[in-house]
Design an enzyme around this catalytic site. Structure first.
Site, PDB file in Angstrom:
ATOM      1  N   GLU A 212       0.623  -1.416   0.329  1.00 55.08           N
ATOM      2  CA  GLU A 212      -0.126  -0.178   0.043  1.00 55.08           C
ATOM      3  C   GLU A 212       1.265   1.318  -0.068  1.00 55.08           C
ATOM      4  OE1 GLU A 212      -2.419  -0.016   3.309  1.00 55.08           O
ATOM      5  OE2 GLU A 212      -3.617  -1.638   2.596  1.00 55.08           O
TER       6      GLU A 212
ATOM      7  N   GLU B 112     -11.865   1.939   4.617  1.00 59.90           N
ATOM      8  CA  GLU B 112     -10.826   1.903   6.754  1.00 59.90           C
ATOM      9  C   GLU B 112     -12.273   2.550   6.969  1.00 59.90           C
ATOM     10  OE1 GLU B 112      -6.680   2.641   6.475  1.00 59.90           O
ATOM     11  OE2 GLU B 112      -7.311   4.204   5.086  1.00 59.90           O
TER      12      GLU B 112
END
Length: 767
Positions: A624, A711
């Site tokens: 990421e 998220e």
């Protein structure tokens, strides 16, 4: 060692040594008395006493060599030479002392000559032990000293020398004695110069004793040449004194190597000059009264003068080199500004103690985001930018103060005669100057800076305190993005010290393996099963406990530690992934990369090697990156990401929506997933704006062929909304908090059991 040896020695040895010194002293006194009033003494008494003194001296030096290990080789050589000289004297006294015309040459002459090579070897041995590495200056000093001493010795030994009218051997021996004394005289002074003109007692006494012996030989040769040689004369006295001094030198306590110091630089510079002047006087002297100056003496004197000229030129070069080294030691190579050392010296000089503390200010200037420029455009561009910044700051500071480069992208300014408020106004002007664009070829860059200011006496009266407060103020300016911050002199000024302390503790923590990982599950929303986890780093600090990323990752990035940190995180994450797979839990693991990681061209190769070592397939690793990182240097980042993706690794843009989102970058970058920031997801079930952003981003991701990861999912309602919008994965406290591997393994097994139980129940109900 020598003291201990003498203490452990027997009584007779100490008594014998003392008796030997007394006998030598008695010979000196007797020789002096004979010189003054007893020229007609009995030759047997005179010769016997002389034999005894020579043999005793040789025996005492040999005893020293046998009993004491240090410098043993040199003193064995010296004692051998003295025994040879004593043997020659005994032979001559026993056979020829009563003859009116003794034979010449004789075996006594050969024994006397044997003294010289052993004495020369002893001196060279002592010199080798004490001075194995010699500089060019030392060699030149040795040449000057040796040539000068040999020149004067040759005058003494060769003036009036007519050689021998006898046989060939008598001629050879006649020449050998003066040549040996000339060589010995040159070697003695040359060795002293090579030793760095050292004043060690052993060294000085030995050179003095051997020098007196050579002088006695010269007097004897002169007296013999003019027909004035008499038994018991000054030559005998000096020979006795020389032996006594050599014996005393042998029994001196050897000085430890750590205490052996060459003479001062002044002495080392003056003595060669004095010797050169003496050689010049020798050449220019009036020798008509004693005949012409021997040609050998002139050549040796000229050699000494030539060596002195070369030595002077070398000294000039050394002085220039020292001055240049001093300048370089206080100058920054890149910008030609004074460096940190010079700056601190200037501050200390300005703070010289007096009845009243002087008014002055210290400013520390740190360029913002300079590391990003280095990472994006390379160090060549970064170095050129620093030069341009230095030029612009130097123009802005002018004659008001002193500008220095303290290191990296940090500059310091000393402003004498100003208070804190004036310093703050002046440094604000520096910001205005720096904000004008810098043109580096085809690149135009804007530079911001953070400046911390501390003033004397308000914030301290010594350089270390002022620098510490200015550094803390600079960090405050950086944290608050205020440009310039004035030190408060209070507890807040300790923040800089705390940062440095934390940074050093982090370096040590990386070495000790104090990093640990917690893992947060990522759930496939449609199936309701956990497909993977994100690795979240923690620092298990020995005294502060568990430290979260915000407490150390910015410091690590700023200090260039992210490469090491990411390496450790990858290793731990892949090892855990392998362990879960072996345990029947097929999970992917996501690891975050920083800006510095994406500037490392070796990263793909390292990742491939790590996957192979841990036996983890590439599709099980997700990496990421933040979109802000992508925008800073898209070309290099795209190249590295494309190589990682070709390996089969899945890539995601983290914290999407919080940076400078651009559809053009999303279209060009080789990424597979978008990870929408929690700021939009958390309230998507209650806030219409957040809901619109999340829904449209899900559609955007799908339209670009990407998966969407949300998220910050905190509630079942939020999860339901994401399910309605076909969001792919969810991550947040509603699914699970980040957990240590052991706890998460238990949780994962429970989740798998619940899913299996639900599937079984559904199958039974359907049937």
């Amino acid at each position: 060692m020598v003291r201990a040896t003498l203490t452990r020695g027997s009584t007779w040895l100490r008594a014998g040594f003392g008796l030997g010194v007394l006998l030598l002293a008695a010979q000196v006194v007797m020789s002096f008395a004979v010189t003054q009033a007893w020229a007609d003494r009995h030759p047997i008494l005179d010769g016997g006493l002389q034999d005894g003194v020579y043999l005793l001296a040789a025996a005492l030096v040999a005893a020293r060599a046998a009993l004491i290990r240090e410098d043993r080789g040199a003193w064995l050589l010296m004692s051998t030479g003295l025994f040879a000289y004593a043997a020659g004297t005994v032979y001559w006294v026993a056979l020829f002392s009563r003859m009116d015309h003794p034979p010449f040459p004789s075996p006594a002459d050969a024994l006397w000559l044997a003294y010289y090579p052993f004495a020369l070897a002893a001196v060279l041995r002592l010199l080798w032990v004490r001075q194995r590495r010699l500089s060019a200056a030392a060699w030149l000093d040795g040449l000057i000293a040796a040539a000068c001493a040999a020149a004067f010795a040759s005058v003494i030994f060769l003036t009036g020398f007519a050689g021998s009218t006898g046989s060939r051997w008598s001629a050879v021996i006649s020449v050998a004695f003066p040549v040996a004394d000339i060589v010995l005289a040159g070697l003695l002074l040359g060795a002293w110069a090579l030793s760095g003109w050292r004043t060690e007692r052993v060294w000085m006494l030995l050179l003095t004793g051997m020098g007196i012996n050579s002088a006695a030989n010269g007097i004897h040769a002169f007296q013999t040449a003019v027909g004035m040689s008499l038994p018991g004369g000054w030559a005998d006295l000096l020979w006795s004194v020389a032996l006594a001094v050599i014996v005393v030198a042998a029994w001196q306590r050897p000085q430890p190597a750590t205490e052996r110091r060459p003479a001062s630089a002044v002495v080392g510079a003056v003595l060669p000059a004095v010797l050169a002047c003496a050689s010049l006087l020798l050449l220019l002297g009036d020798w008509r009264s004693v005949g012409a100056l021997p040609q050998v003496s002139g050549l040796l004197a000229a050699l000494a003068i030539a060596g002195a000229i070369v030595r002077m030129l070398l000294t000039v070069r050394v002085v220039e080199a020292l001055a240049d080294a001093r300048h370089q030691a206080r100058t920054d190579d890149l910008t030609e500004l004074p460096n940190r050392r010079s700056f601190l010296e200037a501050v200390d000089h300005s703070l010289d103690p007096g009845p009243v503390a002087p008014a002055l200010a210290v400013a520390i200037i740190d360029l913002d985001r300079f590391k990003d420029i280095n990472d994006s455009f390379g160090h060549r561009v970064g170095d050129r930018l620093l030069q341009l910044v230095a030029e612009r700051l130097a123009e802005a500071v002018g004659s008001v103060g002193t500008l220095a480069r303290l290191g990296g992208d940090e500059f310091g300014v000393l402003l004498p005669g100003v208070d804190a408020e004036q310093a703050q106004q002046i440094t604000t002007g520096f910001l205005t100057v720096l904000r004008r664009p810098f043109h580096l070829g085809q690149i135009g860059l804007h530079v911001d800076a953070s400046i911390g200011v501390a003033a004397c006496p308000a914030h301290g009266v010594d350089s270390s305190t002022l620098m510490r407060h200015a550094d803390s103020a600079m960090y405050q300016a950086k944290d608050h993005q205020s440009g310039v911050a004035l030190a408060t002199g209070g507890p807040d000024d300790d923040s800089g010290r705390q940062r440095l302390t934390t940074l050093e503790e982090l370096r040590a923590g990386l070495d000790r393996g104090e990093l640990t990982l917690h893992y947060q599950p990522q759930m496939l929303i449609a199936e309701g099963v956990v497909a993977g986890v994100e690795a979240l780093v923690r620092w298990n600090h020995p005294s502060r406990g568990l430290v979260y990323p915000d407490g150390f990752l910015p410091l690590a990035e700023h200090a260039g530690l992210m490469g090491r940190l990411t390496t450790q995180v990858l290793e731990m994450a892949l090892a855990q992934c392998r362990a879960w797979n072996d345990d029947g839990l097929a999970l992917t693991v996501a690891v975050n990369l920083s800006a510095s990681n994406l500037q490392d061209c070796d990263l793909p190769g390292y990742v491939a090697d790590a996957l192979l070592r841990h036996g983890v397939p590439a599709h099980s690793l997700h990496l990421e990156v933040t979109e802000e990182i992508l925008i800073r240097d898209a070309a290099r980042t795209t190249e590295i990401l494309a190589e990682l993706r070709r390996m089969g690794i899945r890539l995601a843009v983290d914290d999407y929506g919080t940076g400078y989102s651009s559809l053009a970058y999303l279209q060009a970058l080789p990424v597979d997933d978008l990870k929408l920031d929690r700021a939009f997801v958390t309230h998507c079930d209650t806030d219409p704006r957040s809901a619109a952003i999340v829904k449209s981003t899900v559609e955007l991701a799908h339209n670009l062929g990407m998966r969407m990861i949300a998220e910050g999912v905190e509630s079942e309602a939020g999860l339901d909304r994401l399910r309605q919008w076909d969001c792919d994965l969810a991550q947040g406290y509603h699914v699970s908090r980040p957990q240590a591997p052991q706890q998460l393994t238990t949780w994962l097994r429970q989740q798998a059991s619940d899913v299996a139980h639900t599937d079984d129940h559904t199958t039974v109900a359907t049937s």
